[in-house]
Design an enzyme around this catalytic site. Sequence first.
Site, mmCIF file in Angstrom:
data_model
loop_
_atom_site.group_PDB
_atom_site.id
_atom_site.type_symbol
_atom_site.label_atom_id
_atom_site.label_comp_id
_atom_site.label_asym_id
_atom_site.label_seq_id
_atom_site.Cartn_x
_atom_site.Cartn_y
_atom_site.Cartn_z
ATOM 1 N N ARG A 70 -22.848 27.877 26.682
ATOM 2 C CA ARG A 70 -21.978 28.033 27.864
ATOM 3 C C ARG A 70 -21.058 29.222 27.802
ATOM 4 O O ARG A 70 -20.363 28.920 26.930
ATOM 5 C CB ARG A 70 -21.433 26.492 27.963
ATOM 6 C CG ARG A 70 -22.189 25.813 28.259
ATOM 7 C CD ARG A 70 -21.183 24.018 28.632
ATOM 8 N NE ARG A 70 -20.904 23.598 27.031
ATOM 9 C CZ ARG A 70 -20.301 23.938 26.421
ATOM 10 N NH1 ARG A 70 -18.956 24.617 27.192
ATOM 11 N NH2 ARG A 70 -19.883 23.587 25.475
ATOM 12 N N TYR A 207 -29.009 29.502 32.286
ATOM 13 C CA TYR A 207 -28.832 28.969 30.886
ATOM 14 C C TYR A 207 -28.311 27.456 31.179
ATOM 15 O O TYR A 207 -26.392 27.789 31.218
ATOM 16 C CB TYR A 207 -28.209 29.584 29.701
ATOM 17 C CG TYR A 207 -28.852 28.648 28.891
ATOM 18 C CD1 TYR A 207 -29.964 29.653 27.950
ATOM 19 C CD2 TYR A 207 -28.389 28.097 28.171
ATOM 20 C CE1 TYR A 207 -30.947 28.797 27.003
ATOM 21 C CE2 TYR A 207 -28.663 27.811 26.571
ATOM 22 C CZ TYR A 207 -29.599 27.899 26.010
ATOM 23 O OH TYR A 207 -30.289 27.578 25.061
ATOM 24 N N LYS A 216 -22.427 19.434 33.680
ATOM 25 C CA LYS A 216 -21.008 19.915 32.983
ATOM 26 C C LYS A 216 -20.212 19.740 34.366
ATOM 27 O O LYS A 216 -18.704 19.584 34.155
ATOM 28 C CB LYS A 216 -21.033 21.139 32.052
ATOM 29 C CG LYS A 216 -21.829 20.758 30.633
ATOM 30 C CD LYS A 216 -20.710 19.856 30.073
ATOM 31 C CE LYS A 216 -22.222 19.133 29.261
ATOM 32 N NZ LYS A 216 -21.782 19.007 28.302
ATOM 33 N N HIS A 236 -17.571 13.095 28.327
ATOM 34 C CA HIS A 236 -18.874 13.441 27.045
ATOM 35 C C HIS A 236 -18.852 11.887 26.379
ATOM 36 O O HIS A 236 -18.569 12.579 25.480
ATOM 37 C CB HIS A 236 -17.692 15.163 27.059
ATOM 38 C CG HIS A 236 -18.604 15.975 26.698
ATOM 39 N ND1 HIS A 236 -18.310 17.088 25.500
ATOM 40 C CD2 HIS A 236 -19.737 15.326 26.434
ATOM 41 C CE1 HIS A 236 -19.141 17.411 25.118
ATOM 42 N NE2 HIS A 236 -20.252 17.062 25.669
ATOM 43 N N SER A 258 -19.754 19.427 21.940
ATOM 44 C CA SER A 258 -20.598 19.869 21.858
ATOM 45 C C SER A 258 -21.112 20.234 20.894
ATOM 46 O O SER A 258 -20.559 20.878 19.641
ATOM 47 C CB SER A 258 -21.196 20.555 22.986
ATOM 48 O OG SER A 258 -20.466 20.330 24.042
ATOM 49 N N CYS A 260 -22.367 17.817 18.082
ATOM 50 C CA CYS A 260 -21.493 17.092 16.312
ATOM 51 C C CYS A 260 -22.300 16.404 17.178
ATOM 52 O O CYS A 260 -22.429 15.230 16.287
ATOM 53 C CB CYS A 260 -20.172 17.216 16.949
ATOM 54 S SG CYS A 260 -19.308 18.460 16.585
ATOM 55 N N ASN A 264 -28.510 12.654 18.287
ATOM 56 C CA ASN A 264 -28.920 11.673 17.238
ATOM 57 C C ASN A 264 -28.203 10.156 16.744
ATOM 58 O O ASN A 264 -28.699 9.404 16.676
ATOM 59 C CB ASN A 264 -28.080 12.570 15.712
ATOM 60 C CG ASN A 264 -29.461 14.155 15.883
ATOM 61 O OD1 ASN A 264 -30.666 13.929 16.074
ATOM 62 N ND2 ASN A 264 -28.312 14.706 14.923
ATOM 63 N N ASP A 283 -24.532 12.045 26.686
ATOM 64 C CA ASP A 283 -23.999 12.954 26.926
ATOM 65 C C ASP A 283 -22.828 12.374 28.026
ATOM 66 O O ASP A 283 -22.116 13.018 27.096
ATOM 67 C CB ASP A 283 -24.424 14.400 27.416
ATOM 68 C CG ASP A 283 -24.032 15.472 27.464
ATOM 69 O OD1 ASP A 283 -22.983 15.880 26.418
ATOM 70 O OD2 ASP A 283 -23.967 16.856 28.496
ATOM 71 N N ALA A 374 -30.637 26.703 21.356
ATOM 72 C CA ALA A 374 -32.045 25.992 21.582
ATOM 73 C C ALA A 374 -32.606 24.275 21.823
ATOM 74 O O ALA A 374 -31.523 23.634 21.048
ATOM 75 C CB ALA A 374 -33.652 26.174 20.040
ATOM 76 N N ARG A 375 -32.582 24.386 23.248
ATOM 77 C CA ARG A 375 -32.550 23.186 24.055
ATOM 78 C C ARG A 375 -33.957 22.797 23.561
ATOM 79 O O ARG A 375 -34.193 23.578 24.699
ATOM 80 C CB ARG A 375 -32.294 23.309 25.153
ATOM 81 C CG ARG A 375 -30.593 24.103 25.081
ATOM 82 C CD ARG A 375 -29.427 22.749 24.386
ATOM 83 N NE ARG A 375 -28.049 22.804 23.664
ATOM 84 C CZ ARG A 375 -26.810 22.014 24.216
ATOM 85 N NH1 ARG A 375 -27.229 20.975 24.720
ATOM 86 N NH2 ARG A 375 -26.034 22.926 24.027
ATOM 87 N N SER A 499 -29.097 7.807 9.984
ATOM 88 C CA SER A 499 -29.658 7.177 9.877
ATOM 89 C C SER A 499 -28.574 5.274 9.272
ATOM 90 O O SER A 499 -28.581 4.700 9.340
ATOM 91 C CB SER A 499 -30.649 6.392 9.639
ATOM 92 O OG SER A 499 -31.057 6.687 8.209
#
Length: 585
Positions: A70, A207, A216, A236, A258, A260, A264, A283, A374-375, A499
Amino acid sequence: MTNWTPHEKLNAWLDDMVALCKPSSLHICDGSQEEYETLCQLLIHKGVFVPLKQRANSFWCHSDPQDVARVEEATFICSQNQEEAGPTNNWRDPVEMRHHLLKLFAGCMQGRVMYVIPFCMGPIGSPYSVMGVEVTDSPYVVCNMRIMTRIGSSVLNLLEDFVPCLHSVGVPLQPDEKDMAWPCRHDQKYIVHFPETREIWSFGSGYGGNALLGKKCLALRIASVMARDGGWLAEHMLIIGVTNPAGEKKYMAAAFPSGCGKTNLAMLQPSLPGWKIEMLGDDIAWMRFGSDGRVYAINPEFGIFGIGPGTSTSSNPNAMTTIEKNTIFTNTAFTAEGDIWWEGMTLQPPSSLTSWKGVPWSSDLAIPAAHPNARFTVPLSQSPILDPLWEDPKGVPISAIIFGSRRSTVIPLVYESFNWEQGVFIGASLSSEMTAAAKGEVGKLRHDPFAMLPFCGYNMADYFKHWLHFSTKEHLPRIYSVNWFRKNSEGQFVWPGYSENIHVLKWIFERTSGEGDAKETPLGFIPEHMDLSGLNVRIASLFSIDNQAWRKEAEEIRSYFALFGERLPKELIDQLNALEERLGV
Ligand code: OXD
Ligand code: MN
């Protein structure tokens, strides 16, 4: 007027867009699997997509090296009055910006197809959903939008009002001119929002958040303005369901800047027996007050646009299962066996790799094989831990709101705010070390209030006020601060994260049930006891509060708040004064 669709307002807008951008043809996307496959074939033919041998219906591609994240410096909020955009947004006069954009967009789609994507943020038919129509000259964007949002005829059939979203890579083609694999503009990128007229214009980048305009641009920047006006919240935040060993379930929403670890946390596989996490989103959360006074959240998205690097079967096994098929990988590395790879996926890189730039890579080069941003783009429905209510139009009741950031010092593992107002203060004073998700200096500490700095479509001080408005409501969620990223003096992380974060969620779960031992500190409540047996951690290093560092933090927050001048709600200064008093300043 041309009868492109059965929808008059849309036809009128499309006529204008065609006259402006001058595409060679126009394609109204129906959203079908067949259409998706045809576009994927086109992208293979153009050399953009490479099919993956080990993952069904999945592709590798890489962008232009100057179009990888971005671009916040090229993101604009064009409200009529500069004060409305506030000191944290780039503002331009809407008349001047429109004038400039009209020149840029004139003829910008020559030689290209204009794809028209009717899309819906939120479940189709839900009263809380918002529809948009994105016009784009990028087939890559169409494929990604089909994964990230609900698109096509089912949306068009129900279309009433919509947010017009114009996107172009900004590279017209002359007859017989060969196209680039990833057309974009190096010199001019513009991601522009007109909050009053609810319009989005994006030029020059293909992108992620710059180009997939539902995410966004609509679901945060424009939706935050809609939420301010409509008395709700566009945030967010991830949304998860947490179930304890007794089978009780609660929902939580969590905001992190973003890069962080929202994905996960949303896909966490708990290390504690009997605990279960289910995900609704990773997100964005839209939250409203229900008739019972509780806050209800929906995820307006339909897919995950997750960061690859660092994701592995040990850090996020659920993500690795999710991306086994039907996934688009952008800017990862590519293996000799025809699969993708990124740093952290395995301890050792595969023996032969092509880098994200499409050239041979070896570890001797001492540069990453995959771009740090990379996404993977993948349907949410493929998550093995999807919550059964993920598409419920009324959303799920939220018991806890969590604010997290990446801070190597100062902020303890977890604390609970004394009340809603202090919780808003915690959100407003969030700062975090920057990541690769946006262009900028990685690791630099920056203020990122509510993790919304790049995403709030109006004056951030008014946004704080909007949050504070709700403080008189009953049944409000409790608010927490977390930090998984604290380091010791040797620079090592003091908390294992991933975890093990279930320990923190467990305490939050218990606190919201009126249980869970807590100790009062100047910051708020921290756990009195946390059973961390078996973990190689020192409680003191997780929870210590360094008064001197906190006084400096408070001073720093005060100077940041000064940015908002008179518009800053007084309640936040009261909170800051009260914090300093508790710290003994
Ligand atoms: C994202 C971001 O892509 O925040 O979610 O950058
Ligand atoms: Mn995000």
